[in-house]
Structures are given as structure tokens and as C-alpha cells.
Design an enzyme around this catalytic site. Structure first.
Site, short mmCIF file in Angstrom:
data_model
loop_
_atom_site.label_atom_id
_atom_site.label_comp_id
_atom_site.label_asym_id
_atom_site.label_seq_id
_atom_site.Cartn_x
_atom_site.Cartn_y
_atom_site.Cartn_z
N CYS A 126 90.80 -2.11 -41.36
CA CYS A 126 91.64 -2.86 -40.42
C CYS A 126 91.05 -4.13 -39.82
CB CYS A 126 92.09 -1.92 -39.30
SG CYS A 126 93.18 -0.65 -39.95
N LYS A 147 81.49 3.71 -42.11
CA LYS A 147 80.83 4.17 -40.90
C LYS A 147 80.53 5.66 -41.09
CE LYS A 147 83.34 5.05 -37.19
NZ LYS A 147 84.37 5.08 -36.11
N GLU A 198 88.28 5.98 -37.08
CA GLU A 198 87.95 7.04 -38.03
C GLU A 198 86.60 7.65 -37.67
OE1 GLU A 198 88.63 5.84 -42.13
OE2 GLU A 198 90.37 4.73 -41.45
N LEU A 244 96.64 -6.17 -32.43
CA LEU A 244 95.87 -7.14 -33.21
C LEU A 244 94.73 -7.71 -32.37
CD1 LEU A 244 98.58 -9.33 -35.03
CD2 LEU A 244 97.23 -7.46 -35.96
P1 NAD Z 1 96.94 4.80 -45.53
O1 NAD Z 1 96.96 3.91 -46.71
O2 NAD Z 1 95.85 5.83 -45.41
O3 NAD Z 1 98.33 5.60 -45.41
C1 NAD Z 1 99.56 5.02 -45.57
C2 NAD Z 1 100.46 6.01 -46.32
O4 NAD Z 1 101.80 5.52 -46.35
C3 NAD Z 1 100.06 6.23 -47.78
O5 NAD Z 1 99.77 7.60 -48.00
C4 NAD Z 1 101.29 5.76 -48.58
O6 NAD Z 1 101.54 6.54 -49.74
C5 NAD Z 1 102.40 5.94 -47.56
N1 NAD Z 1 103.59 5.13 -47.84
C6 NAD Z 1 103.66 3.81 -48.15
N2 NAD Z 1 104.95 3.44 -48.32
C7 NAD Z 1 105.71 4.55 -48.10
C8 NAD Z 1 107.11 4.79 -48.12
N3 NAD Z 1 107.99 3.82 -48.36
N4 NAD Z 1 107.54 6.06 -47.87
C9 NAD Z 1 106.65 7.06 -47.61
N5 NAD Z 1 105.33 6.87 -47.57
C10 NAD Z 1 104.85 5.63 -47.81
O7 NAD Z 1 96.92 3.84 -44.25
P2 NAD Z 1 96.34 4.18 -42.79
O8 NAD Z 1 94.87 3.95 -42.74
O9 NAD Z 1 96.91 5.49 -42.34
O10 NAD Z 1 97.00 3.00 -41.95
C11 NAD Z 1 98.38 2.96 -41.69
C12 NAD Z 1 98.66 1.89 -40.65
O11 NAD Z 1 97.99 2.21 -39.43
C13 NAD Z 1 98.17 0.49 -41.02
O12 NAD Z 1 99.07 -0.45 -40.53
C14 NAD Z 1 96.85 0.37 -40.29
O13 NAD Z 1 96.54 -0.98 -39.98
C15 NAD Z 1 97.12 1.13 -39.03
N6 NAD Z 1 95.94 1.74 -38.38
C16 NAD Z 1 94.97 2.34 -39.12
C17 NAD Z 1 93.89 2.96 -38.49
C18 NAD Z 1 92.81 3.65 -39.28
O14 NAD Z 1 91.83 4.09 -38.67
N7 NAD Z 1 92.91 3.81 -40.57
C19 NAD Z 1 93.83 2.98 -37.09
C20 NAD Z 1 94.85 2.37 -36.36
C21 NAD Z 1 95.91 1.75 -37.02
C1 UGA Z 2 88.67 0.38 -35.49
C2 UGA Z 2 88.89 0.39 -33.96
O1 UGA Z 2 87.68 0.82 -33.33
C3 UGA Z 2 90.05 1.30 -33.58
O2 UGA Z 2 90.30 1.20 -32.19
C4 UGA Z 2 91.31 0.87 -34.35
O3 UGA Z 2 92.38 1.73 -34.08
C5 UGA Z 2 91.02 0.89 -35.84
O4 UGA Z 2 89.88 0.02 -36.13
C6 UGA Z 2 92.16 0.38 -36.68
O5 UGA Z 2 93.00 -0.32 -36.22
O6 UGA Z 2 92.07 0.72 -37.87
P1 UGA Z 2 87.50 1.99 -37.24
O7 UGA Z 2 87.59 0.81 -38.13
O8 UGA Z 2 88.00 3.28 -37.74
O9 UGA Z 2 88.29 1.70 -35.87
O10 UGA Z 2 85.97 2.22 -36.79
P2 UGA Z 2 84.99 1.44 -35.78
O11 UGA Z 2 84.23 2.45 -35.03
O12 UGA Z 2 85.69 0.42 -34.98
O13 UGA Z 2 83.99 0.72 -36.76
C7 UGA Z 2 84.40 -0.38 -37.56
C8 UGA Z 2 83.19 -1.00 -38.24
O14 UGA Z 2 82.36 -1.66 -37.29
C9 UGA Z 2 82.28 0.02 -38.95
O15 UGA Z 2 81.85 -0.52 -40.16
C10 UGA Z 2 81.13 0.18 -37.98
O16 UGA Z 2 79.93 0.57 -38.61
C11 UGA Z 2 81.02 -1.23 -37.42
N1 UGA Z 2 80.36 -1.30 -36.09
C12 UGA Z 2 80.93 -0.70 -35.01
C13 UGA Z 2 79.18 -2.02 -35.95
O17 UGA Z 2 78.66 -2.60 -36.94
N2 UGA Z 2 78.60 -2.10 -34.72
C14 UGA Z 2 79.13 -1.51 -33.62
O18 UGA Z 2 78.54 -1.63 -32.53
C15 UGA Z 2 80.33 -0.78 -33.77
#
Ligand code: NAD
Ligand code: UGA
Length: 462
Positions: free
Chosen positions: A275, A338, A164, A220
Site C-alpha cells: 500500500c 515486514k 499486516e 491516503l
Molecule cells: P487482496 O489482493 O489481498 O484482496 C483483494 C481480493 O478481492 C482478492 O482476493 C480478489 O480475488 C478479490 N476480488 C477482486 N475483484 C473482485 C470481484 N469483482 N468480486 C469478488 N472478489 C474480487 O487485497 P488487500 O490487501 O486485501 O487490499 C484490499 C484493499 O484494502 C486495497 O484497496 C488496499 O489498498 C486496502 N488496504 C490494504 C491493507 C493491507 O494491509 N493489505 C490495509 C488497509 C487497506
Molecule cells: C501500513 C499502515 O501501517 C497501515 O495503517 C495501513 O492500513 C496499511 O499500510 C495499508 O493501508 O495497507 P503495513 O504496510 O501492513 O501497514 O505495515 P507497516 O507496519 O506500516 O510497515 C510498512 C513497511 O514499513 C514495512 O516494510 C516495514 O518494515 C517498514 N517500516 C515500518 C520501517 O522501515 N520502519 C518503521 O519504523 C516502520
């Protein structure tokens, strides 16, 4: 109707929205529809104010929306009309029953699998975009294949690695795209269909194809390795504070070893985000399930160290403010987990706020993007909290400022003006090491950077 170039994404969250916007923008030949049960979220995706703050995302969405990018709540039609279905629903930590507090809650994911079975009228490729426990594809396959319509569903794993705050850049120029499939002819054919989408903009050498289990586990494991680096450096920051070493110098010295590398070695108040913690705990749960207890304990320590870092930060502050913050106004600069996001999921600021409120501190919170989420996170928590759009107002009359998010603008504020408006002695606890500490000390502040000794105007404590 030929649906082979129709992509559906179920889940319009932080991952579904940006990933599909970039796919649509880069692949004009495909029609991309993103569906969600949450109508408010879909309405926001269709409006001028997107539901998430992500630099550069507005432009991408505006370019594609209405042409080949659509947001809708009509899950059934989406499934009927698309050959390729990404599933990007949330997979939070289970809060009930077996595995509570550790395992992934797969109820949203399973509901989508059942929806696909219910509404599909032809064969589909179903892609796991959500982060899932390794071997989930097996369960997904079983549910999908239980249909009595004679349809075939191919399950592909294509985990997302974007972070993000940098999502658009990460998606437009990824380090790698990982696509795992079953090791048979159907699997490889479906894998190629997904490779063909990414190949529109990602160089082929960055598109990695593996078996489906390696793909699931790599996601993971990657998050666990990244979080482990942060916990490692944070553990060293504690030792620095006791020994007059400086964590910034130590991080730099370690990071210049090309075998170690410089990234993810910034000490801070602890990692947050939706995550890292959830994915590590999910892996710990899986290890225990497979009787790999030393492996489980090893990874669990990454989370334990993170909690220690959050607590340590508060304890250091309280003890240096004469062992009490009761009735004292403390200005929190930053609440997002962050910089460059409004997301506060698992933000260290939530835990730090609660600990300070338990000490009866009076909190004043400023964040450029995260105040609406901060209000939700602290709703119902006992104590005095005010939320300020203006950082100067936030610090006015405060005994201390705590920097909890590394927003660039915090290092550009007029700290002389801030100092004059604060109670004395005035403290700054820089939990992200982004300020100019010597300048602040010269203004008159007692400055506590993280992972190195303080610059204080006060006589040393015994
Ligand atoms: P989120 O909560 O922002 O979004 C998930 C969405 O799915 C919600 O809007 C919810 O309403 C919708 N939803 C749930 N059940 C549903 C259904 N049955 N039909 C239609 N919509 C439905 O979650 P996110 O942050 O986008 O994360 C999604 C997945 O991606 C997670 O598994 C997370 O671990 C993974 N992921 C997240 C990030 C990140 O930066 N946030 C990065 C990589 C991977
Ligand atoms: C993290 C991973 O970086 C992504 O590759 C992955 O897709 C994602 O999780 C996910 O699966 O959700 P994100 O959590 O969005 O991404 O952001 P990061 O930049 O990884 O930061 C995570 C946390 O670690 C923040 O709180 C950040 O401030 C902290 N951080 C990061 C530190 O404290 N020190 C660092 O050197 C880097």
C-alpha cells in the site's frame, strides 16, 4: 426476509478476511458473509490452513466460522441477501494507459459496483473498505444510481487502518474507526448503521464520523505521512553512515520529543507492502490532476527516497565485499516486507535480490513464512537462487548474510555456528538493525549495521 443485519464483504484478501472475522466475532447479532471470485482463496478460508498468515487470526476465524461467519464464491446470492455491503477488493497501481505507474486501477472496484446493481433487489448501504482516490464515492454513487430498478444505494467510506502482522490487535483495538458519509439525511442514517456495528466493541470516542471526501482522503494521507517518516529517517541514516553518527541514537533522540513521537522512526532497507508506494503514487497523480505540482513533487520524493535506500544498501554491501559479489553465495535472512507476515508485495527483498542477481551473486533465501511467495516473486528471474527452510543451511558456505526482515528469531540464532560454516572473511549486513553487532564482531564477522559505522576486522579502505 429481513436482511438489515446481514453483512457482505466482497473481496476475501488481507483486509476482507481479517476485518470481517473480527466483525463477526464481536457482533454475534450480525451474519457476515465474505465472497471472492478466487475459489482457491475461499476454499482456504474454509479450511484449517488460512490463505494468509496473521498471528491470532486462526482463533478468531475458528470461533466465528460456521456460526455467523461464512466464506463463499456466490457473489450474486451474497448481494441479494445482504443490506450492508463492504467492498474490499484490490486497487493496485494502474499498469496501462493514462496514469500507468501512478493512478489506482479501479477496474475490480467498478466491477463490484456493477455486480451490486445487477443482483440487488432492495436498497443497500455500500461501504468503501478498499483504499480509493478521493472523490471515488461520487463515481460509485453514479454507477449504483444508474439502476433502472428504482433502488437507492448509499455510499459510505470506511477505510481500513490495520497493518499486516498486527491485524487482529489493530482491528480489536483500533486507534480510530473512520466513517464518512454524504452530508444529507440518507447519508447520516447509513453512517449511523455502520457506527452501530463498530460500537459493539470500539469505544464511541474512537469512532470518527466525517464527510465522505475527508474519509477517503484521510486514508491516503495517513499512509503518506507514515511512509514519509520512514523515508525521512532513512535519509538521515545515509548521513549517519558518512558522519559516524548512529541512526538508532538519532531516532531515539528525535522520538523522545513528544511532538515527534517514537513510532515509525526505525531505519531499514526501505518500506515495502502493498500500500505505501501505491497510495502515495495515487495521491501524487491526483495532485497533478488538480494542477498542484509542488505538492505532487513533495510526496513523490518519499517514494524516490525509498528506492534510493534499497539501492544504497546493495551498493554499500558490494563495495565492501571488494567491489564484486559475482559467484559469491549471499544468504538473505527474510523476504517478507515486514515480520509476522508471509506477504511479500513490494518487499524490499525483491528489489535487493534482483540487484544482487544482476551482479551475478548466488542467492540463498530463508524466511519463516514467505518462501512460497518469494518463489513466485523471483520466478523467471535469471540467476542462481536456492530457498532454504533452515537458516543454518541457508548461511552454509555463504560469504555474506543480509538481514532483510525483522523476524525476531533472527536475533536468536547461533551465530558462532553460522560463522564457522561460512566463507571468510564473513560479512553481515543488518538491514533492520536487529542483531547484537558487538557480539557478532567478537565472533569474527565484519558487521555492517544500517545507519552507523561498520565493525570490521579488515584494514580500512582508501
Ligand atoms: P487482496 O489482493 O489481498 O484482496 C483483494 C481480493 O478481492 C482478492 O482476493 C480478489 O480475488 C478479490 N476480488 C477482486 N475483484 C473482485 C470481484 N469483482 N468480486 C469478488 N472478489 C474480487 O487485497 P488487500 O490487501 O486485501 O487490499 C484490499 C484493499 O484494502 C486495497 O484497496 C488496499 O489498498 C486496502 N488496504 C490494504 C491493507 C493491507 O494491509 N493489505 C490495509 C488497509 C487497506
Ligand atoms: C501500513 C499502515 O501501517 C497501515 O495503517 C495501513 O492500513 C496499511 O499500510 C495499508 O493501508 O495497507 P503495513 O504496510 O501492513 O501497514 O505495515 P507497516 O507496519 O506500516 O510497515 C510498512 C513497511 O514499513 C514495512 O516494510 C516495514 O518494515 C517498514 N517500516 C515500518 C520501517 O522501515 N520502519 C518503521 O519504523 C516502520
Amino acid at each position: 426476509m429481513d436482511t438489515s443485519k446481514n453483512i457482505l464483504c466482497i473481496g476475501a484478501g488481507y483486509v476482507g478476511g481479517p476485518t470481517m472475522a473480527v466483525i463477526a466475532d464481536k457482533c454475534p447479532d450480525y451474519k457476515v458473509t465474505v465472497v471472492d471470485l478466487n475459489k482457491e482463496r475461499i476454499d482456504a478460508w474454509n479450511s484449517d490452513v488460512l490463505p494468509i498468515y496473521e498471528p491470532g487470526l486462526d482463533e478468531v476465524v475458528k470461533r466465528a466460522r460456521g456460526k455467523n461467519l461464512f466464506f463463499s464464491t456466490d457473489v450474486a446470492s451474497g448481494i441479494k441477501n445482504s443490506k450492508i455491503i463492504f467492498v474490499s477488493v484490490n486497487t493496485p497501481t494502474k499498469t496501462f494507459g493514462e496514469g500507468a505507474g501512478m493512478a489506482a486501477n479501479l477496474e475490480y472496484w467498478e466491477k463490484t459496483a456493477r455486480n451490486i446493481v445487477e443482483f440487488a433487489e432492495e436498497d443497500k448501504i455500500v461501504i468503501e473498505k478498499s483504499t480509493l482516490p478521493v472523490r471515488t464515492a461520487e463515481a460509485m454513487h453514479r454507477i449504483l444510481e444508474s439502476n433502472d430498478k428504482g433502488l437507492h444505494f448509499e455510499v459510505i467510506s470506511n477505510p481500513e487502518f490495520m497493518a499486516e502482522g498486527t491485524a487482529v490487535g489493530d482491528l480489536e483495538n483500533p486507534d480510530r474507526v473512520l466513517i464518512g458519509s454524504m452530508e444529507n439525511e440518507h447519508g447520516r442514517k447509513a453512517q449511523q448503521d455502520i457506527v452501530d456495528i463498530y460500537a459493539n466493541w470500539v469505544p464511541v470516542e474512537k469512532i470518527l464520523t466525517t464527510n465522505v471526501w475527508s474519509s477517503e482522503l484521510s486514508k491516503l494521507a495517513s499512509n503518506a505521512m507514515l511512509a514519509q517518516r520512514i523515508s525521512s529517517v532513512n535519509s538521515i541514516s545515509a548521513l549517519c553512515e558518512k558522519t559516524d553518527a548512529d541512526i538508532r541514537e538519532v531516532s531515539k533522540a528525535m522520538g523522545m520529543d513528544t511532538r515527534i513521537g517514537a513510532k515509525f522512526l526505525r531505519a531499514g532497507v526501505g518500506f515495502g507492502g502493498s500500500c505505501f508506494k501505491k497510495d502515495i503514487l495515487n495521491m501524487v497523480y491526483l495532485c497533478r490532476y488538480y494542477n498542484l505540482h509542488p505538492v505532487a513533487d513533495y510526496w513523490e520524493q518519499v517514494v524516490i527516497m525509498n528506492e534510493f535506500q534499497e539501492k544504497r544498501f546493495v551498493r554499500r554491501a558490494v563495495s565492501n565485499m571488494f567491489n564484486t559479489v559475482a559467484g559469491k553465495k549471499i544468504a538473505l535472512f527474510g523476504f517478507a516486507f515486514k515480520a509476522d507476515t508471509g506477504d511479500t508485495r513490494e518487499a524490499p527483498a525483491i528489489y535487493i535480490s534482483k540487484m544482487l542477481l544482476e551482479e551475478h551473486a548466488v542467492l540463498s533465501i530463508h524466511d519463516p513464512q514467505a518462501l512460497p511467495n518469494a518463489k513466485k516473486d523471483l520466478q523467471g528471474v535469471e540467476g542462481s537462487i536456492e530457498y532454504c527452510e533452515d537458516p543454518y543451511e541457508c548461511a552454509d558456505g555463504a560469504h555474506a548474510i543480509m538481514i532483510l526482515t525483522e523476524w525476531k528469531q533472527f536475533s536468536e540464532l547461533d551465530y558462532k555456528k553460522i560463522y564457522e560454516s561460512m566463507m571468510k572473511p564473513a560479512f553481515i549486513f543488518d538491514g533492520r538493525n536487529i542483531l547484537h553487532h558487538k557480539e557478532l564482531f567478537e565472533i569474527g564477522f565484519n558487521v555492517f549495521p544500517l545507519g552507523t559505522k561498520e565493525l570490521t576486522q579488515l584494514p580500512p579502505m582508501d
